[in-house]
Design a protein around this motif. Structure first.
Motif, short mmCIF file in Angstrom:
data_model
loop_
_atom_site.label_atom_id
_atom_site.label_comp_id
_atom_site.label_asym_id
_atom_site.label_seq_id
_atom_site.Cartn_x
_atom_site.Cartn_y
_atom_site.Cartn_z
N SER A 143 0.84 -1.19 0.00
CA SER A 143 0.00 0.00 0.00
C SER A 143 0.87 1.23 0.00
O SER A 143 1.97 1.25 0.55
CB SER A 143 -0.99 0.00 1.16
N ALA A 144 0.39 2.24 -0.69
CA ALA A 144 1.12 3.50 -0.79
C ALA A 144 0.30 4.58 -0.13
O ALA A 144 -0.92 4.48 -0.05
CB ALA A 144 1.38 3.85 -2.25
N GLU A 166 5.64 3.81 0.57
CA GLU A 166 5.04 2.55 0.17
C GLU A 166 5.48 1.46 1.15
O GLU A 166 6.61 1.45 1.63
CB GLU A 166 5.45 2.18 -1.26
N ARG A 211 -1.58 3.60 -7.35
CA ARG A 211 -0.15 3.62 -6.99
C ARG A 211 0.71 3.99 -8.19
O ARG A 211 1.62 4.81 -8.08
CB ARG A 211 0.29 2.23 -6.48
N TRP A 223 3.40 7.10 -8.43
CA TRP A 223 4.84 6.91 -8.66
C TRP A 223 5.27 7.45 -10.00
O TRP A 223 6.40 7.92 -10.16
CB TRP A 223 5.23 5.44 -8.46
#
Lengths: 474, 474
Positions: B235-236, B292, B328, B332
């Motif tokens: 999980s972020a 993360e 996510r 990123w």
């Protein structure tokens, strides 16, 4: 480049160089009582745990500072006298033997923990600090240094041989855990090879070049290491298996599933028997995995459950837990004493230790055939392994007065190494090359790579004074 | 040894060597259509993301095999012509520039994943494979390669610069993740530097010597890497902070508590604004940590709770979770595009990137004073950081037509590096030295250590043909 000369595993090549009398005189003047030429002192520094008989060094300097080391090396460089660093003498591969004569530089008095940086999880020590002394020093900060080669080795020696041991499966080896070094070069100059930053791309990785160079490129005088927070929860367990294969298959699956197990050791049934006799333990005399889990209480529980389930699939039984620190210490002390337990099981014997390491998927192939070979040969042996890393040790127990046993042990070792190399492994996972594995290194790395090592050695130590005659012929 | 010559950060020293006509003729004969001397091709291979203007190489060889590389290098060696390996051209420090002329060896066609050993968590690739292509190739095995320098760099380039990026806080850098190499030496010979065993003490660590040597010791033609099981749970989260200091203090405590966080990135409020504009995100325009967590569901939950608690203590708010892979990826990608977002915020600008890395306890001291300095200087900049490792990057945005801006940016960089070194850090955490940090390296490592690097270079590449003029003057 010279072609590598054949190396006799049964007797190292001894080529004692002449040490000029002026050199010894100058050494005495500079070091006084810190320099000894007494035979008993020289003999103590002229052997290690290997089986070789070699004349001792001509003198021993007890260095107490970086300057002492630098001065001793500079003096030796001027007279082209070999220099061999000495920590506690626990090498297994002849690293400390003065095959070309020269002096021993004993760094055991350089045993200060110079600075603990708890916030950064780093520590800087002198090379004579032992791993147990280091752990005592950092314990009150809630930290530990995991690398654990069994013997209470010096951090200098561990760095020089790229040692690892039981915790490497989770924490890596000295390769991963030395951050920076202070080194005295072959010219007697002092350099630093890194900073305390966790990572760096600043030029050639001199730290990693020095780690594992077995004293042939310089003498380490300060070592900066990574530390780790003491795990919130630790539990250790033993599990017995009907066959070595069942134990090994369990390990392979544990590793492949990515369980972050901290320690994962194999002890074969025969060695369990030796350990029981030596350490007065009541372990079941079956093939055994000795494991340890580190983490938060929840994570330790999760890891242990996963491993138990896998072990059960392969017929593992009698999972026994050691939860208190005392119980754990007792178990690991017994593991570390396996070598001595084995030696005592055959009075007067010496052990020829193997050290192959293979990719985990090849572990069963490598190990099981070698067990059959050793059993067929009829030589007593112990078998222990950092199997989580694919690394294991046979210790063939030989009578030093029976050359045929020595020859037989080396034949078994040769077969094992050949097998490991064919399985994409290495001849030495953690003990180093020393005198014992010089030929194996050529087979493993190839003549071109060994020539590159020689070229580096010649460039950095043109007079070949730094622990000469080790790793490769020159 | 020569004294290191002063290096001008604003313009590299250009000393183009003469390339004999026979050499080019022989190259054409051997490589035919795989060799180009077209200006547009040469120019494309004669620049990277650095600000320097240097004439391009005289020819580009598109290598398709180890033999191609070996033949090209052997030919170059015979004529003493410089050789510069080229992956995708994403270097920031001038690594690819032909400051002494010579040829570029483009390895982008060497883009095969040669063998995936899922059971051992290793993979062997050719150097032209990019990190994204590698991750595509191993995904179906449930594995990934974590090292992630932002750009879709080649594995060869990443190895040559000892790259790291956002996942290094948990998974280490290329230093820890390259297991073994095949290398073409300066003589055009092919060597291997290791096996697939997880650990080894077999002689000098040539793998680690090559990793980070920036093409100055050889050309990598095969690279064996560690892989990791895709985490069971990921999980972020983003978390906003009123000040950079609050964000940094949070990070320091997270790391010091030993939370195994996988990624921990700082993006300052100004850069969040640039990223929002570029990637059409609606992030709160405050200083932000982008994090993360990897592990089992229980462990991820535990990590996230610990971090949230710490963040709260330091005034962090608006913890926002990105749980789906799409969310996510969006986050990123935005982080990785920060560089381009910043460049676009000032049309026509170039970025001068810093790369200091300090022990985590010194991070606040290093970062906060440098922010004040940059603000006072009035030059626009972006600020992102792999702060979990103590590594961060300012990118000063300069108008390439205004030398005074370039000078000002370099002054800020100098002050920052001096500060990082005084705090026991390094001038480069992950970008390498290249042309840009040659003086910094001498200051950081000391003349003795740089001399040792030079000695190794001279021994392994006596004609100085392997990417000459990089890392140190010679």
């Amino acid at each position: 480049m010279n072609a590598p000369t054949a190396h006799n595993h049964l007797a190292p090549q001894i080529q004692q160089r002449t040490v000029p009398a002026e050199f010894l005189a100058e050494l005495q003047v500079r070091f006084g009582a810190q320099c000894s030429t007494a035979l008993v002192v020289r003999e103590q520094h002229g052997r290690d745990e290997s089986v070789y008989e070699v004349p001792p060094p001509v003198a021993v300097v007890f260095a107490e500072s970086t300057q002492d080391v630098a001065d001793a090396v500079a003096l030796a460089a001027r007279h082209r006298v070999p220099v061999i660093p000495f920590g506690v003498g626990s090498s297994l591969e002849g690293h400390l033997l003065a095959v070309q004569g020269g002096i021993s530089i004993d760094v055991s008095r350089m045993n200060k923990v110079l600075s603990i940086n708890a916030e950064d999880l780093t520590v800087t020590v002198q090379p004579g600090v032992t791993r147990k002394a280091l752990n005592e020093a950092v314990k009150s900060e809630g930290l530990f240094f995991p690398i654990d080669p069994g013997a209470d080795a010096s951090i200098g020696g561990m760095s020089a041989t790229r040692a690892s041991g039981t915790n490497a499966v989770r924490y890596g080896t000295m390769r991963e855990n030395v951050l920076a070094l202070e080194v005295v070069t072959a010219r007697g100059e002092v350099i630093r090879t890194g900073t305390r930053a966790k990572k760096s791309s600043a030029g050639y990785d001199l730290t990693r070049l020095m780690v594992g160079s077995e004293g042939t490129l310089g003498v380490m005088t300060e070592i900066t290491l990574k530390l780790y927070p003491l795990p919130e929860a630790i539990s250790a367990a033993t599990c017995s298996f009907p066959t070595i294969e069942a134990a090994v298959r369990t390990v392979i699956q544990v590793i492949q599933l990515g369980v972050p197990i901290a320690r994962c050791e194999l002890i074969d049934h025969n060695t369990v028997r030796m350990v029981n006799a030596h350490s007065k333990l009541g372990l079941r005399e079956e093939n055994m995995l000795l494991m340890e889990f580190h983490g938060s209480p929840a994570s330790v529980k999760e890891q242990a459950e996963t491993v138990q389930e896998i072990a059960r699939e392969f017929g593992g039984n009698a999972f026994e837990w050691a939860v208190t620190p005392e119980e754990r210490t007792r178990l690991w002390t017994a593991r570390h004493n396996a070598y001595f337990a084995a030696i005592q099981s055959k009075p007067g014997c010496r052990a020829i230790s193997t050290d192959t390491c293979v990719p985990i998927s090849r572990l069963a192939d490598c190990l099981l055939d070698s067990v059959s070979e050793a059993d067929a040969a009829g030589l007593p042996y112990f078998l222990v392994g950092h199997v989580g890393d694919g690394n294991f040790h046979f210790g063939y127990l030989i009578d030093p007065n029976k050359p045929e046993e020595h020859t037989l042990a080396e034949e078994l070792n040769h077969k094992l190494v050949a097998r490991a190399l064919s399985l994409e492994g290495t001849c030495t996972g953690e003990h180093g090359v020393g005198l014992h594995k010089m030929d194996f290194l050529v087979t493993e790395a190839g003549a071109g790579a060994v020539d590159m090592m020689r070229t580096i050695k010649r460039a950095l130590d043109p007079d070949n004074i730094m622990n000469p005659g080790k790793i490769f012929s020159l």
